[in-house]
Write a protein that holds these residues in place. Structure first.
Motif, PDB file in Angstrom:
ATOM      1  N   ILE A 134       1.120  -1.067   0.026  1.00 30.81           N
ATOM      2  CA  ILE A 134       0.359   0.023  -0.005  1.00 30.81           C
ATOM      3  C   ILE A 134       0.494   0.831  -0.245  1.00 30.81           C
ATOM      4  O   ILE A 134       2.111   1.271   0.985  1.00 30.81           O
ATOM      5  CB  ILE A 134      -0.920   0.192   1.390  1.00 30.81           C
ATOM      6  N   ALA A 135       0.625   2.026  -0.825  1.00 28.84           N
ATOM      7  CA  ALA A 135       1.523   3.121  -1.143  1.00 28.84           C
ATOM      8  C   ALA A 135       0.826   3.558  -0.780  1.00 28.84           C
ATOM      9  O   ALA A 135      -0.188   4.889  -0.779  1.00 28.84           O
ATOM     10  CB  ALA A 135       1.937   3.645  -2.427  1.00 28.84           C
ATOM     11  N   ILE A 136       1.272   5.398   0.029  1.00 21.71           N
ATOM     12  CA  ILE A 136       0.436   6.289   1.304  1.00 21.71           C
ATOM     13  C   ILE A 136       1.138   7.580   0.600  1.00 21.71           C
ATOM     14  O   ILE A 136       2.322   7.367   1.445  1.00 21.71           O
ATOM     15  CB  ILE A 136       0.255   6.213   2.484  1.00 21.71           C
ATOM     16  N   GLU A 137       0.826   8.297  -0.183  1.00 17.98           N
ATOM     17  CA  GLU A 137       0.932   9.784  -0.352  1.00 17.98           C
ATOM     18  C   GLU A 137       2.268   9.276  -0.824  1.00 17.98           C
ATOM     19  O   GLU A 137       2.827   8.567  -2.145  1.00 17.98           O
ATOM     20  CB  GLU A 137       0.938  11.223   0.606  1.00 17.98           C
ATOM     21  N   GLY A 138       3.333  10.261  -0.747  1.00 18.16           N
ATOM     22  CA  GLY A 138       4.868  10.055  -1.214  1.00 18.16           C
ATOM     23  C   GLY A 138       5.197  10.693  -2.114  1.00 18.16           C
ATOM     24  O   GLY A 138       4.256  11.983  -2.906  1.00 18.16           O
ATOM     25  N   GLY A 139       6.953  10.675  -2.478  1.00 17.23           N
ATOM     26  CA  GLY A 139       7.555  11.082  -3.011  1.00 17.23           C
ATOM     27  C   GLY A 139       7.620  10.911  -4.497  1.00 17.23           C
ATOM     28  O   GLY A 139       7.643   9.925  -4.597  1.00 17.23           O
ATOM     29  N   TYR A 140       9.247  11.132  -4.448  1.00 19.40           N
ATOM     30  CA  TYR A 140      10.084  10.354  -5.819  1.00 19.40           C
ATOM     31  C   TYR A 140      10.787   8.877  -5.368  1.00 19.40           C
ATOM     32  O   TYR A 140      10.514   8.101  -6.230  1.00 19.40           O
ATOM     33  CB  TYR A 140      10.842  11.058  -6.849  1.00 19.40           C
ATOM     34  N   GLY A 141      10.419   8.719  -3.774  1.00 14.03           N
ATOM     35  CA  GLY A 141      11.368   7.687  -3.225  1.00 14.03           C
ATOM     36  C   GLY A 141      10.409   6.503  -3.432  1.00 14.03           C
ATOM     37  O   GLY A 141      10.248   5.363  -3.786  1.00 14.03           O
ATOM     38  N   THR A 142       8.919   7.313  -3.214  1.00 10.72           N
ATOM     39  CA  THR A 142       7.667   6.098  -2.812  1.00 10.72           C
ATOM     40  C   THR A 142       7.607   6.116  -4.430  1.00 10.72           C
ATOM     41  O   THR A 142       7.004   4.454  -5.008  1.00 10.72           O
ATOM     42  CB  THR A 142       6.460   6.971  -2.054  1.00 10.72           C
TER      43      THR A 142
END
Lengths: 156, 156, 156, 156
Positions: free
Chosen positions: A99-107
């Motif tokens: 599950i991905a929550i929000e996130g920047g480039y790493g995500t």
């Protein structure tokens, strides 16, 4: 005898709403008896770790640095990679689903690797428009969907 | 809140005596309440994993391949690195202290990294003549020594 | 069309004699038309890099850190791993054959991986008593032996 | 004394147009005197490698597998990581700037890491809508832009 391991990916910088949702996701993962794996640091990672830990669950942290002490306080099983961003790949490979929550480039790099490896994946208030990836804004829906996808994947 | 993680390093090929001693080491680590970390495959790794698992302990396997299914049956927490021999370095970094049992060149590479990082280390029927590294032929002595070294390390 | 790549492994701390021999080894590798690969930092690594570079050769540095600027001044092709000690494994895998010069535990880990992978290897004033590994105290002998071993390996 | 290293990222599966553009990008990188770094395999990687090699340039291949022989025929400097997808991170870190050509999820993971690390980046017929990343459909424009960005970066 292997424990079911669910990944939560997200950044150190997060909105209050993201942190609250990460906490709920972590809690729901623990209540369903799974282990949570994350990047082991702050923000979304720490909120999800705390939710899981406070509900009695175990939390694996795949750490980018070279010290177990760099983990957030809710990591029960720190894995010390000393590999920087390459640890993102280990995290995704270790999770049965994510599950991905929000996130920047790493995500985003983790979302891409998860898609590359065909891992079940749900985006919770995260990057838009990643071809046909399931999206939601509700933590409970994200967790139910992930477990449902795993159930389907496990059937012949 | 982090669990204490003890590493057991050794090869897929091992003598009957080595396998028996690895089982005892794994069992004693579990009985003292620590988590065992190993390379996750067969031989010494599997014997130690089995000893730990059958005594109720948890076993982290730092796997060289890209499938959790490649782990031996006693791994409870598989970490999927897909990094081949480089996973040896992650194993050593993740362990608070290590016991080497017999072993080939892969094990020697782990002993060397453990010494480089100043990790507490005991050699049990393993490589000879690694400058001043503690050696023994008794599993119980190996485990007692490791916990004793950790106790000293934890004091100011 | 691949260049022949020869590895030189050794520590940041070295004796004056070790540094001089590393320089000669680097020079001889360049004169034979091969590329040198090393860990990219100081001591033995820098002396060998300088010998190779000053003789017109190319030098690949497999860097442990996250900045190309951390390389010694004679590295022409910096590879930025940001993987700490795990970069030792990449170095050994990338070299067709290796010469170890003096060295500490990091070097021992590389010797062990080189033996594990059956890479041609010569120890020059380095770790003693690694089962049947060729040893010498003469740089020219080390280089001649390595190229001879590669020649033999390349023949049917 | 370090060579300028420019990354080209893209997938093994590519369109005829993408392959032709990759060839042109590789060629232009060589004509400007830089070294090309890529993932070392087929498709976009091979087309760019060939363009660079045939124009007299050097090509570093950061290989995911454990054999130098897995590189495409135009790789002059194979780096053998045996780290699967984690090699993507090494590739991005090693490049001073990058051009992405078409690409799948592996390429998206590299784009994300490049943005995370603030590397100069141009997308050539690649993923759309990555916040404010420069895009073009012309190989010459991509290469001119990359060198221009590097020039600006190098000025005070």
């Amino acid at each position: 005898m292997q424990r079911l391991i669910i990944g939560v990916i997200g950044a150190g910088d997060a909105s209050p709403s993201g942190l609250e949702k990460a906490y709920q996701v972590g809690r729901l993962i623990a209540l369903r008896g799974a282990v949570l794996v994350c990047g082991g640091l702050g923000g979304i990672m720490e909120a999800a770790s705390r939710g899981c830990f406070e509900a009695g669950g175990e939390v694996i942290g795949i750490l980018p640095g070279d010290k177990a002490a760099s983990a957030n306080p809710f990591i029960t099983h720190p894995i010390v990679t000393a590999m920087g961003h390459a640890r993102n790949v280990i995290l995704v490979q270790t999770a049965a689903a994510l599950i991905a929550i929000e996130g920047g480039y790493g995500t985003l790099s983790e979302i891409a690797i998860a898609r590359k490896l065909d891992k079940p994946l749900v985006l919770l208030d995260s990057w838009p428009d990643i071809d046909n990836t399931l999206t939601t804004d509700a933590p409970q829906q994200a967790v139910i969907t992930i477990f449902s996808l795993l159930g389907r994947n496990l059937q012949p």
